[in-house]
Design a protein around this motif. Structure first.
Motif, mmCIF file in Angstrom:
data_model
loop_
_atom_site.group_PDB
_atom_site.id
_atom_site.type_symbol
_atom_site.label_atom_id
_atom_site.label_comp_id
_atom_site.label_asym_id
_atom_site.label_seq_id
_atom_site.Cartn_x
_atom_site.Cartn_y
_atom_site.Cartn_z
ATOM 1 N N PHE A 300 8.332 0.294 -3.921
ATOM 2 C CA PHE A 300 6.969 -0.202 -4.087
ATOM 3 C C PHE A 300 5.928 0.925 -4.015
ATOM 4 C CE2 PHE A 300 3.376 -3.120 -2.865
ATOM 5 C CZ PHE A 300 3.449 -3.909 -4.009
ATOM 6 N N PRO A 322 1.032 1.343 -4.105
ATOM 7 C CA PRO A 322 1.327 -0.056 -4.453
ATOM 8 C C PRO A 322 0.629 -0.496 -5.732
ATOM 9 C CG PRO A 322 0.826 0.132 -2.129
ATOM 10 C CD PRO A 322 0.541 1.471 -2.735
ATOM 11 N N ASN A 323 -0.571 0.018 -5.955
ATOM 12 C CA ASN A 323 -1.307 -0.382 -7.150
ATOM 13 C C ASN A 323 -0.498 -0.064 -8.408
ATOM 14 O OD1 ASN A 323 -3.416 0.444 -9.409
ATOM 15 N ND2 ASN A 323 -4.314 -1.137 -8.102
ATOM 16 N N ILE A 326 2.531 -2.344 -8.682
ATOM 17 C CA ILE A 326 2.168 -3.679 -9.148
ATOM 18 C C ILE A 326 1.951 -3.662 -10.655
ATOM 19 C CG2 ILE A 326 0.339 -5.419 -9.096
ATOM 20 C CD1 ILE A 326 0.057 -4.745 -6.082
#
Ligand code: ATP
Ligand code: MG
Lengths: 493, 314
Positions: A300, A322-323, A326
């Motif tokens: 992640f 994380p951005n 995602i």
């Protein structure tokens, strides 16, 4: 029968207009392990918070040793020998284990902290819960959730309580720690301690408890002795009807390879490789500290892999935060919902849309957001009157569903679930399993980390077993047993 | 808008109304005690005085909501004011000078943001550092003497009136309030500000990019401080190196009086406006009643403490 240690009678409690407890009776005798059961939001935690002086009841009486008492502060509870281990962790991250154990009752010498004595005592307490290897000077923030839970248990035991309340103590524990805890509970029972045990894990209840009391929608349903009690009867008392299968059958068939993890290393994790197909559920099993959560963090973008690479649908992904993960198509349901999953001061709606707020050029689309939230509340059967309620006011199990809802809103290609059903009741678990099935049918590749072996065995297509950072086995779930998984998890072959 | 409120909303609203009730009470008391208080002239003067603090406090609200603090607002005000004034003194036009001043304010704010996010310095320490630095720079740049402004258009920004009645700074305050309120409630940016203040880790794991957000948040605070600097310079016809001393405390007080939690994650912009008005009317009332400026400080301190105590009781 002997005078009960504690008896609560006709307890009522409302938060604003919401009646949470309506005339609940509860009785605990010395030397018993008494299970308190009920669906998420039934009022179990609230009842125990009343017994420990955290909430004041609106009406009703409490007796200790047959004498009416008034417990209005946690200090009162301690005075009567009542200790509680809360459902949510309550340690101070920046303090050491020893500091946390003695918080509020520090050992002093000439008005100064006697650190040596506290560390020595701390080691004794930790040894009691099988954590003799843990250094009392370690900062709590460096410990895994499971270890933190053991520290909490050690702290409660240190109070020499006559009544010990455990609100879902094993939710964060692995099999091994659970076994240690059970031994401990049985030893305490021998000594005459009365134990209230709140849990959603049926196996545990039947293995451990002497009596069961059930709450449903804030009302008292009844108390039954465990010997001779059928599993289905308890479920019926809890939900008011009989439930279909605990684990729904897996419905999807894995398609083409979606995620390829090649020789990834970093932190705890050492040279782990596996494939994950679209529509597949890959269970990840292992003991505490096996590196399961660390593996998820690497994927992640939370930690940086020192070696290896990750391919998603054939393309190399290098997410450094994380951005980016995602955007690449990952979702990650974290294990600690309070610290990592939820913004407690925000509403259910705002939490659900945090990963992606429905918006046009930066302006929030309120109506779209409400529609999305309403859909997810229905899909996940989240029990709440209102999507504007702060998530802090939801029961533990419903909070967990909110965290799951967050990721469903994103429609990820790979969804990593770290302990997805922690603290969720039987009915809710079945609902979450259904959702996992549905997601898999839609082609989502699911990596499911779980410490509940029955869940891993029933819900996975394959099982990746980890031990001290290595992947020690990759088993077909069909044909795998608790024994084969545990053997691989303890490093044996 | 629906009038139906649920319990938690109603409770929050009630808690929040505290500051509004406080302001109303103050209003009534002052009207009774001083005949000069309830006059259009006086009220508009107070609003004009409040506007500078309000502009700064709006930016401060974002910073505090995100779990930070910005002590450098007064120093940014002074520095950007001096730069703007000296650009005009050097013969540059008003638009360019003001634009440069505002841009500089935003950049200085972003430096704070960079220190806090990438530098991992605690906001209190980081912005305390910038204060010292900027105050020094401003003194060196101005050599300690005021920089006069003669541009008549510029003088209007802080000294002008609309319809010969409403001071322009009051209009700026209203416009800034509406824009900031919309930014906070209506945009993804605002949502993320509150989420970061409520639980930074959860926000990060949800894909909120913390560092760019902090740059923007402190940048916004710097921008609004610079704007307050422009208005103040215009009203005084000159930029002073020592301008804005202590303004950070007034701004923080306005935010806290308005019911925003210093811990972040909880608060509202309307409260900040009320907080700023409370401080303004309190100052004005004490002046009208002839209370010495020493005791004015004491009273202000007591009011802030009471407000914070009431807030803690929830
Ligand atoms: N502080 C609060 N304010 C408002 N409502 C609350 C508050 N605390 C709990 N509730 C509500 O009371 C009900 C009972 O909550 P409680 O936490 O006791 O449930 P529980 O039986 O422990 O559930 P779980 O198994 O999910 O932990 C829930 O509907 C919850 O939303
Ligand atoms: Mg509970």
């Amino acid at each position: 029968m002997a005078t009960p240690l504690v008896s609560m009678h006709d307890i009522h409690k409302a938060f604003g207009p919401v009646k949470v407890l309506e005339g609940v009776d509860f009785e605990l005798i010395a030397g018993e392990v008494h299970a308190l059961m009920g669906e998420n939001g039934a009022g179990k935690s609230t009842l125990m918070k009343i017994l420990t002086g955290i909430y004041a009841p609106d009406s009703g009486t409490i007796q200790v040793d047959g004498k009416p008492v008034s417990i209005t502060t946690p200090a009162d509870a301690e005075k009567y020998g009542i200790a509680i281990i809360h459902q949510e962790l309550n340690l101070i991250p920046a303090l050491s284990v020893a500091d946390n154990l003695f918080l509020g009752r520090e050992i002093q010498r000439f008005g100064l902290l006697d650190r040596k004595a506290m560390v020595k005592k701390a080691m004794e307490w930790l040894a009691q819960v099988g954590m003799e290897k843990l250094d009392p000077d370690t900062l709590v923030e460096r410990l895994s959730v499971g270890t933190q839970q053991m520290v909490e248990i050690a702290r409660a035991l240190g109070q020499n309580a006559r009544v010990l309340i455990m609100d879902e103590p094993t939710a964060a524990l692995t099999e091994h720690e659970t076994t240690t805890l059970f031994k401990l509970i049985r030893a305490l029972r021998e000594k005459g301690t009365g134990i209230v045990y709140v849990s959603h894990r049926m196996e545990e209840i039947f293995a451990l408890c002497d009596r069961i009391s059930v709450l449903r929608d804030g009302k008292f349903v009844g108390t039954r002795p465990v010997p001779g009690l059928a599993f289905d009867e308890v479920v019926k008392m809890m939900v008011g009807r009989t439930l279909e299968a605990r684990f729904p059958a897996r419905t999807s068939t894995p398609g083409k390879v979606r995620l390829q993890v090649e020789h990834i290393s970093g932190g705890m994790v050492k040279d782990v490789s596996f494939d994950l197909r679209s529509g597949e559920v890959l269970g990840v099993s292992g003991l505490l500290g096996a590196g399961r959560t660390e593996l998820a963090r690497l994927l992640f973008g939370l930690d940086k892999p020192s070696e290896g690479r990750v391919l998603l649908d054939g393309e190399v992904v290098t997410a450094t935060n994380p951005n980016q993960a995602i955007h690449a198509g990952f979702g990650f349901l974290t294990e600690d919902r309070k610290a990592q999953g939820l913004v407690l001061d925000l509403s259910l709606r705002e939490n659900v849309s945090l990963p992606r707020v429905p918006a046009h050029i930066g302006l929030v689309d309120r109506r779209g957001e409400k529609t999305q939230t309403r859909g997810l509340i229905e899909a996940l059967k989240i029990r709440t009157r209102d999507m504007e309620l702060n998530v802090s006011a939801l029961s533990g199990g419903n909070q967990q569903k909110v965290v799951l809802a967050k990721w469903l809103a994103l429609k990820p290609r790979v969804l990593i679930l770290d302990e997805p059903t922690r603290g969720v009741d039987v009915g809710g678990k079945a609902e979450i399993y259904h959702i996992i099935n549905q997601l898999a049918e839609q082609g989502v590749a699911i990596l499911m980390i779980s410490s509940e072996l029955p869940e891993v065995l029933a819900m996975s297509d394959r099982i990746l077993v980890m031990h001290e950072g290595h992947a020690t086995a990759l088993l077909e779930a069909h044909g795998a047993t608790q024994e084969t998984v545990m053997t691989a998890a303890t490093g044996g072959h | 808008m629906t009038l139906q409120l649920n319990w938690s909303q109603a409770k929050t609203l009630f808690q929040r109304l505290g500051s509004v009730i406080g302001l109303l009470l103050l209003f009534i008391v002052l009207s009774v005690l001083s005949p000069d208080f309830l006059t259009t002239g006086n009220l508009l003067t107070v609003l004009r005085q409040v506007s500078i603090n309000a502009l700064i406090a709006f930016g401060m609200t974002f910073v505090i909501l995100s779990g930070g603090i910005d002590l450098s607002v007064g120093a940014i005000l002074a520095f950007t004011g001096a730069i703007t004034a000296s650009l005009m003194a050097a013969g540059h036009g008003m638009v360019l000078s003001v634009g440069a001043g505002l841009a500089l304010g935003a950049v200085l704010g972003m430096v704070n943001g960079a220190l806090v996010s990438w530098g991992r310095v605690a906001p209190f320490i980081a912005t305390l550092g910038t204060v010292t630095l900027l105050r020094g720079l401003t003194l060196a740049y101005t050599q300690g003497s005021p920089i006069p402004v003669t541009n008549p258009g510029f003088a209007m920004l802080g000294g002008g009136y609309i319809a010969n009645l409403i001071p322009l700074p009051v209009i700026w305050m209203a416009v800034a309030f509406i824009l900031c309120g919309f930014l906070l409630r209506g945009t993804v940016f605002g949502r993320h500000v509150v989420a970061i203040g409520g639980n930074e880790e959860a926000a990060r794991l949800s894909g909120v990019r913390i560092s760019p957000m902090k740059l923007a948040i402190y940048g916004l605070s710097g921008l609004l401080s610079a704007f307050a600097g422009v208005v103040l310079t215009s009203r005084l016809y000159s930029a002073q190196a020592t301008a804005g001393a202590g303004y950070e405390l007034d701004a923080i007080a306005a935010v806290v009086l308005g019911g925003t939690s210093l811990a972040g994650g909880r608060g509202w912009l309307f409260g900040t406006l009320i907080g700023a008005l409370l401080i303004g009317f309190l100052n004005n009332g004490l002046n009208l009643l002839g209370v010495s400026s020493f005791y004015q400080q004491v009273v202000k301190g007591i009011v802030i403490l009471i407000a914070v105590l009431l807030d803690r009781r929830q």
